[in-house]
Write a protein that holds these residues in place. Structure first.
Motif, short mmCIF file in Angstrom:
data_model
loop_
_atom_site.label_atom_id
_atom_site.label_comp_id
_atom_site.label_asym_id
_atom_site.label_seq_id
_atom_site.Cartn_x
_atom_site.Cartn_y
_atom_site.Cartn_z
N GLU A 172 40.12 57.63 47.86
CA GLU A 172 40.70 56.36 48.27
C GLU A 172 40.74 55.44 47.04
O GLU A 172 39.71 55.05 46.51
N VAL A 173 41.94 55.12 46.59
CA VAL A 173 42.13 54.36 45.35
C VAL A 173 42.75 53.00 45.69
O VAL A 173 43.61 52.90 46.57
N ILE A 174 42.29 51.96 45.00
CA ILE A 174 42.93 50.64 45.07
C ILE A 174 43.67 50.42 43.76
O ILE A 174 43.06 50.49 42.68
N THR A 175 44.98 50.21 43.83
CA THR A 175 45.79 49.98 42.64
C THR A 175 46.47 48.62 42.75
O THR A 175 47.11 48.32 43.77
N VAL A 176 46.33 47.82 41.71
CA VAL A 176 46.87 46.47 41.70
C VAL A 176 47.70 46.28 40.44
O VAL A 176 47.24 46.58 39.34
N GLU A 177 48.92 45.79 40.60
CA GLU A 177 49.76 45.47 39.45
C GLU A 177 49.21 44.21 38.79
O GLU A 177 49.10 43.17 39.42
N ALA A 178 48.87 44.31 37.50
CA ALA A 178 48.21 43.20 36.80
C ALA A 178 48.78 43.08 35.39
O ALA A 178 48.09 43.37 34.40
N PRO A 179 50.03 42.64 35.26
CA PRO A 179 50.65 42.58 33.93
C PRO A 179 49.94 41.61 33.01
O PRO A 179 49.37 40.61 33.44
N ILE A 180 49.96 41.93 31.73
CA ILE A 180 49.46 41.03 30.69
C ILE A 180 50.68 40.26 30.20
O ILE A 180 51.51 40.80 29.48
N PHE A 181 50.80 38.98 30.62
CA PHE A 181 52.07 38.29 30.53
C PHE A 181 53.09 39.14 31.29
O PHE A 181 52.96 39.31 32.48
N GLU A 182 54.07 39.73 30.61
CA GLU A 182 55.02 40.59 31.31
C GLU A 182 54.84 42.06 30.94
O GLU A 182 55.62 42.91 31.36
N PHE A 183 53.78 42.36 30.18
CA PHE A 183 53.56 43.74 29.73
C PHE A 183 52.85 44.53 30.84
O PHE A 183 51.83 44.10 31.37
N PRO A 184 53.38 45.70 31.22
CA PRO A 184 52.86 46.42 32.39
C PRO A 184 51.41 46.88 32.24
O PRO A 184 51.01 47.45 31.22
N ARG A 185 50.64 46.59 33.27
CA ARG A 185 49.27 47.09 33.38
C ARG A 185 48.95 47.24 34.86
O ARG A 185 49.33 46.40 35.68
N TYR A 186 48.22 48.30 35.20
CA TYR A 186 47.82 48.55 36.57
C TYR A 186 46.31 48.78 36.60
O TYR A 186 45.79 49.65 35.89
N ILE A 187 45.62 47.97 37.40
CA ILE A 187 44.19 48.13 37.60
C ILE A 187 43.98 49.13 38.73
O ILE A 187 44.56 49.00 39.81
N ASN A 188 43.14 50.11 38.49
CA ASN A 188 42.81 51.11 39.51
C ASN A 188 41.30 51.10 39.75
O ASN A 188 40.53 51.30 38.80
N LEU A 189 40.90 50.86 40.98
CA LEU A 189 39.50 50.96 41.36
C LEU A 189 39.32 52.30 42.05
O LEU A 189 39.91 52.56 43.11
#
Length: 227
Positions: A172-189
């Motif tokens: 069971e994964v939690i994924t959240v879109e978390a851009p740095i300004f507009e640069f793509p980043r995804y946090i995964n717990l």
């Protein structure tokens, strides 16, 4: 965490201990490749050194609203918000990132070395509010995917845009879109017991590789993001 350390060593990582957690600082003789992976592909960044503090209960959001600088009422379920805790005189004491995983549940991702102090501060101000606080690091760790191809790589594993809770086989994964300004980043717990498997699945993807914290710090400098 021994399997996680072994994973990084198998991929040539130079390791460093932060708050009792061993994380990859750099990978031998490939700093420029790490930078290019982040800028053009997707990089796996182990953030297991971040303390994850869960605040859960009917008063959780309003309690934290009085502690941090940004408006948590604007934070949607499955959303992410950078935040600060400041002193009474406005001096920045702590930086953190807050995830709202459900209506009454928020997860604070604390910078390395700051988790215990943030936890003590929350305890100090928690009086009668209906909420519970707990540290999640024995159950899950944070693994970021950073770079322009990050979303595509997660979709290849079964994640769908617009969702935050999903299953990867029995994980069971939690994924959240978390851009740095507009640069793509995804946090995964990710559950601790499945973290290596999660990264192994990702490593099967093209244009994706592990990156160390030095390369990520260099990216933040390039983007003009405060550290």
């Amino acid at each position: 965490m021994n399997s996680l350390i072994q994973f990084h060593q198998n991929h040539g990582a130079e390791l460093e201990e932060i708050e009792g957690i061993t994380i990859p600082i750099r990978y031998v003789n490939r700093f420029q490749k790490e930078r290019q992976t982040l800028i053009r592909g997707a990089g796996i960044l182990d953030h297991s050194s971040m303390m994850l503090i869960q605040v859960k209960g009917t008063d959780a959001l309003q309690f934290l609203q009085g502690m941090v600088t940004n408006d948590l009422n604007a934070l949607k379920i499955g959303g992410f918000q950078p935040n600060l805790i400041c002193s009474n005189r406005g001096k920045i004491e702590h930086r953190m990132e807050i995830i709202r995983s459900s209506d009454n549940t928020l997860i604070l991702c604390c910078n390395p070395g700051e988790g215990l102090d943030i936890g003590r501060k929350l305890d100090q101000y928690h009086i009668r509010e209906e909420l519970e606080m707990s540290v999640l690091n024995s159950k899950m760790i944070r693994v970021d995917l950073v770079g322009p191809l990050s979303g595509e790589k997660l979709e290849n594993l079964g994640w769908s845009q617009g969702t935050h809770g999903w299953m990867l086989d029995d994980l069971e994964v939690i994924t959240v879109e978390a851009p740095i300004f507009e640069f793509p980043r995804y946090i995964n717990l990710v559950p601790v017991e499945g973290a290596v498997g999660f990264m192994d699945w990702l490593m099967d993807e093209a244009d994706l590789d592990s990156v160390g914290h030095e390369a990520f710090s260099d990216l933040l400098t390039y983007l003009g993001y405060p550290q």
